[in-house]
Design an enzyme around this catalytic site. Structure first.
Site, PDB file in Angstrom:
ATOM      1  N   HIS A  58      48.676  37.757  30.492  1.00 24.64           N
ATOM      2  CA  HIS A  58      47.669  37.273  29.526  1.00 24.64           C
ATOM      3  C   HIS A  58      48.298  36.844  28.202  1.00 24.64           C
ATOM      4  CE1 HIS A  58      44.510  38.408  32.210  1.00 24.64           C
ATOM      5  NE2 HIS A  58      44.758  39.702  32.128  1.00 24.64           N
ATOM      6  N   ASP A  65      44.991  44.811  41.102  1.00 22.43           N
ATOM      7  CA  ASP A  65      43.642  45.229  40.699  1.00 22.43           C
ATOM      8  C   ASP A  65      42.532  44.533  41.481  1.00 22.43           C
ATOM      9  OD1 ASP A  65      44.528  42.962  39.412  1.00 22.43           O
ATOM     10  OD2 ASP A  65      44.101  43.677  37.380  1.00 22.43           O
TER      11      ASP A  65
HETATM   12 ZN   LIG Z   1      44.469  42.243  35.996  1.00 32.64          ZN
END
Ligand SMILES: [Zn+2]
Length: 327
Positions: free
Chosen positions: A110, A237
């Site tokens: 990110h 995830d």
């Molecule tokens: Zn993630």
């Protein structure tokens, strides 16, 4: 035998109060290696994070780390964070050198050139962009990055948005339902790089049958682009019940994602997210695939309404992809 790049330094970046991205993730991951032959190598620390990020952002991380002041509501730091993040970049570098897997924290996908990328509200637990580092460091050409973390790798995509030498395929949960809220299929790259950024969406509750549809498309795009190096932003995830997301991906998909690398002479993978069972089971299956071990895993199927939602997305995605790729 697979080389894992790891050092206990990766546990030093730790939250002051409970946070899902914490050092116990490393312990879950280490349990994934119980039945696989691995060789553990230590990373070196790098001194040039500004190869990937702006000088201002690097200084900001160093300053906030020294002050132990969180970068934003999602992204904590402590006094070891800056140092640990430099070792995480070094982990990715070593993984590139030995075709290995970098078991690093803090995660990176990110984090964009200037920090938050594409208007994201936060850095989403990430500090420096690990997967981007070897590519930027050596100016690598014809690289494909597959990012299968359940969240969109907005930082990575922003860093390479105008770079035609980097094919970035990012598979993530529908951004209308999850952080960072961007990563739609019409984000294809800019200028010379148009078409080299590929965003594929999975609706909430999506299972492996959706990956069954996506894997041949990913392979066709790779066959067209002909990368010489395959890099993975390996997040776990998306695993069923992992905790942060609501997709139902299991071993089948992670194994087959790893399998893609078997035809590559040069490859590396870096850990991104994964907070529970994904790190124990998804990571293990991925490493089996990555190292070419033969396994059979069952497909966990989505229900009909999820599948039909996905097929709608896929129809739109194919219309866009057909402009650039023979799929
Ligand atoms: Zn993630």
């Amino acid at each position: 035998m697979i080389t894992i790049i790891y050092d206990d330094i990766y546990k030093y970046h730790a939250p002051k109060r409970y946070h899902v991205e914490n050092p116990t993730r490393i312990d879950y991951s280490l349990s994934a290696f119980a039945d696989i032959k691995v060789k553990i190598e230590k990373p070196v620390k790098v001194s040039d994070p500004q190869i990937v990020h702006s000088e201002e952002y690097v200084k900001l991380v160093e300053k906030f780390s020294n002050m132990e002041e969180d970068l934003d509501a999602d992204t904590y730091v402590n006094r070891y964070t800056y140092e640990t993040a430099l070792y995480a970049l070094g982990g990715a570098l070593r993984a590139f050198e030995v075709n290995g897997f970098a078991l690093v924290r803090p995660p990176g996908h990110h984090a964009g050139t200037y920090g938050r990328a594409f208007g994201a509200p936060t850095l989403g637990f990430c500090i420096f962009n690990n997967v981007a580092y070897p590519i930027k460091k050596f100016g690598l050409k014809r690289v494909a990055i597959i990012d299968f973390d359940v969240h969109y790798g907005n930082g990575t995509q922003e860093i390479f948005y105008e770079d035609p030498e980097v094919l970035h395929i990012d598979i993530h949960q529908d951004p209308r339902t999850i952080y960072p809220g961007t990563g739609y299929p019409d984000m294809v790259g800019r200028g010379e790089a148009e078409g080299t950024k590929v965003n594929l969406l999975i609706p909430p509750l999506g299972g492996d049958d959706l990956y069954e549809e996506l894997l041949p498309i990913i392979q066709s795009i790779l066959d067209d682009f002909k990368p010489t190096i395959l890099a993975y932003s390996a997040g776990f995830d998306a695993y069923k019940g992992d905790g942060l997301a609501s997709t139902n991906i299991t071993e089948y998909s992670f194994y087959n994602l790893g399998r893609i690398s078997n035809s590559f002479v040069r490859k590396y993978a870096v850990l991104e997210g994964g907070y529970g069972d994904g790190l124990r089971k998804g990571l293990k299956a991925f490493l089996e695939g990555f190292s070419g071990i033969d396994k059979e895993y069952k497909v966990y199927r989505s229900n009909d309404s999820v599948k039909s939602r996905f097929m709608n997305y896929l129809g739109e995605e194919k219309n866009i992809l057909r402009k650039y790729w023979s799929i």
